[in-house]
Scaffold this motif. Structure first.
Motif, PDB file in Angstrom:
ATOM      1  N   ASP A 253      14.910   1.020   3.305  1.00 33.25           N
ATOM      2  CA  ASP A 253      13.473   1.207   3.440  1.00 33.25           C
ATOM      3  C   ASP A 253      12.778  -0.046   2.906  1.00 33.25           C
ATOM      4  O   ASP A 253      13.424  -1.047   2.614  1.00 33.25           O
ATOM      5  CB  ASP A 253      12.988   2.475   2.718  1.00 33.25           C
ATOM      6  N   CYS A 254      11.457   0.016   2.756  1.00 30.53           N
ATOM      7  CA  CYS A 254      10.691  -1.156   2.310  1.00 30.53           C
ATOM      8  C   CYS A 254      10.343  -1.103   0.829  1.00 30.53           C
ATOM      9  O   CYS A 254       9.488  -1.869   0.368  1.00 30.53           O
ATOM     10  CB  CYS A 254       9.411  -1.273   3.142  1.00 30.53           C
TER      11      CYS A 254
ATOM     12  N   SER B 259      11.012  -4.452  -0.791  1.00 29.93           N
ATOM     13  CA  SER B 259      10.566  -5.648  -0.072  1.00 29.93           C
ATOM     14  C   SER B 259       9.284  -6.201  -0.682  1.00 29.93           C
ATOM     15  O   SER B 259       8.408  -5.454  -1.121  1.00 29.93           O
ATOM     16  CB  SER B 259      10.321  -5.306   1.404  1.00 29.93           C
TER      17      SER B 259
ATOM     18  N   PRO C 192       3.411  -4.106   4.384  1.00 27.09           N
ATOM     19  CA  PRO C 192       3.874  -3.135   5.382  1.00 27.09           C
ATOM     20  C   PRO C 192       3.415  -3.523   6.782  1.00 27.09           C
ATOM     21  O   PRO C 192       2.330  -4.087   6.973  1.00 27.09           O
ATOM     22  CB  PRO C 192       3.214  -1.819   4.936  1.00 27.09           C
ATOM     23  N   HIS C 193       4.242  -3.213   7.759  1.00 26.45           N
ATOM     24  CA  HIS C 193       3.876  -3.446   9.149  1.00 26.45           C
ATOM     25  C   HIS C 193       2.834  -2.412   9.562  1.00 26.45           C
ATOM     26  O   HIS C 193       2.900  -1.252   9.144  1.00 26.45           O
ATOM     27  CB  HIS C 193       5.116  -3.338  10.045  1.00 26.45           C
TER      28      HIS C 193
ATOM     29  N   ARG D 197       6.504  -9.066   8.041  1.00 26.38           N
ATOM     30  CA  ARG D 197       6.126  -7.747   7.553  1.00 26.38           C
ATOM     31  C   ARG D 197       7.389  -6.921   7.358  1.00 26.38           C
ATOM     32  O   ARG D 197       8.472  -7.308   7.791  1.00 26.38           O
ATOM     33  CB  ARG D 197       5.212  -7.030   8.546  1.00 26.38           C
ATOM     34  N   CYS D 198       7.253  -5.780   6.711  1.00 28.40           N
ATOM     35  CA  CYS D 198       8.388  -4.863   6.561  1.00 28.40           C
ATOM     36  C   CYS D 198       8.078  -3.576   7.316  1.00 28.40           C
ATOM     37  O   CYS D 198       7.061  -2.922   7.049  1.00 28.40           O
ATOM     38  CB  CYS D 198       8.658  -4.562   5.083  1.00 28.40           C
TER      39      CYS D 198
ATOM     40  N   ALA E 264       8.744   0.167   8.087  1.00 32.72           N
ATOM     41  CA  ALA E 264       9.340   1.314   7.399  1.00 32.72           C
ATOM     42  C   ALA E 264       9.603   2.492   8.325  1.00 32.72           C
ATOM     43  O   ALA E 264      10.131   3.507   7.891  1.00 32.72           O
ATOM     44  CB  ALA E 264       8.427   1.759   6.253  1.00 32.72           C
TER      45      ALA E 264
END
Length: 335
Positions: free
Chosen positions: A162-163, A166, A170-171, A179-180, A182
């Motif tokens: 998951d993020c 990170s 967040p995306h 971006r990350c 999730a």
């Protein structure tokens, strides 16, 4: 089960010694109910025997109590989750015993206090040894430690799923990076139903400024799902299959001019042509789709690629790592 104290015929019923004896036995009986933490931190409402998850649900945790594969010793002691010190509901027998001893305890507050002092002298440390709260914490782990995910094949540990670790933002569903993302990957089709496609017809040569077409065949792809990337639908939802296990989504077509045939091209520039096909057609059987392509702006070699996408533009997942993804590429000479 609690035991009710029987009167001692050698002592007068209302003598101080008789009252003290009754009070001491009452305290010892009350302390007999203890809370036992379970190995799986799982409440068992009724006694059971044998292994959990056996029978029809063997190995799946569907038997009495769940948790397949855990052995349970037959017992009549009710249990609660580990570390829980709440009182259990008494049984009918325990309630009857409580009512009988309550009549003796209600004689007077002063006599009860005296009896407790006497009992403490006769049974030193009894209350400490049978304190339920201490029984559930002393020598036992009150909270189960977090269980790490099993290592991948070859002993490799995953970097994360998951993020949460990170440092990236967040995306948001728009085409921004780094971006990350999730969003869960979602559903993956069985190997026999994995989507595939093929460019079945393409021109070998076209003139600069000349429009042309590609013929594309898709299999196991229902082209009914397309979340607009420019509208915030990029990497926004998980992958989903139809009730028959067929991938829902669409496919993309892109053509770009190659600067060189000897080195990998730069992936950043936008292609000369891009189109997403979502026509509410397709399915398990292969079919043919005609894709109109705009003219290329200059002479050289054009690379035209076609690839399937789920509803949120990711290449569909595959059951096995050695399956070929749903994509195809051709090169066209532009003169």
């Amino acid at each position: 089960m609690r035991e009710t104290a029987l009167p001692d015929p050698t002592l007068p019923e209302n003598s101080p010694s008789a009252r003290a004896r009754r009070a001491a036995l009452t305290i010892m009986a009350a302390a007999a109910v203890v809370l036992l933490p379970t190995a799986c931190d799982y409440a068992i409402a009724t006694p059971s025997t044998g292994d959990y998850g056996q029978g029809a649900g063997q190995g799946s945790g569907q038997g009495t109590g769940g948790h397949g594969g855990h052995s349970v010793t037959p017992t009549t002691v009710r249990t609660v989750p580990a570390g829980n010190t709440q009182e259990l509901e008494p049984t009918e027998e325990e309630t009857a015993a409580d009512e009988e001893t309550a009549a003796d305890q209600a004689t007077s507050q002063e006599e009860t206090a005296t009896a407790e002092e006497t009992a403490g002298a006769e049974e030193p440390g009894a209350a400490e040894d049978t304190d339920p709260a201490e029984d559930t914490t002393t020598g036992e782990t009150t909270t189960a430690p977090p269980v790490a995910p099993p290592p991948a094949a070859g002993g490799l540990e995953i970097l994360g799923d998951d993020c949460s670790t990170s440092d990236l933002d967040p995306h948001t569903g728009f085409q921004d990076a780094p971006r990350c993302v999730a969003i869960a990957f979602g559903e993956v089709a069985a190997a026999a139903q994995s989507p595939s496609l093929l460019i079945t017809d393409a021109p070998a040569t076209v003139a600069v400024g000349e429009k042309f077409t590609l013929q594309v065949s898709t299999r196991n792809l229902v082209r009914d799902r397309f979340l607009g990337a420019a509208a915030g639908g990029y990497y926004r939802e998980s992958s989903f299959l139809t009730e028959d296990g067929i991938q829902r989504g669409h496919f993309h077509t892109a053509c770009r001019m190659l600067d060189s045939l000897d080195v990998a091209p730069d992936a950043e520039p936008a292609p000369e042509f891009f189109l997403a096909t979502q026509d509410n057609q397709g399915g398990a059987a292969p079919d043919q789709v005609t894709v109109p392509v705009n003219a290329m702006p200059s002479a050289g070699t054009a690379q035209c690629a076609v690839w399937a996408g789920d509803g949120s533009h990711r290449v569909p997942m595959m059951q096995r790592a050695n399956q070929t993804p749903a994509f195809d590429i051709v090169r066209i000479t532009v003169e």
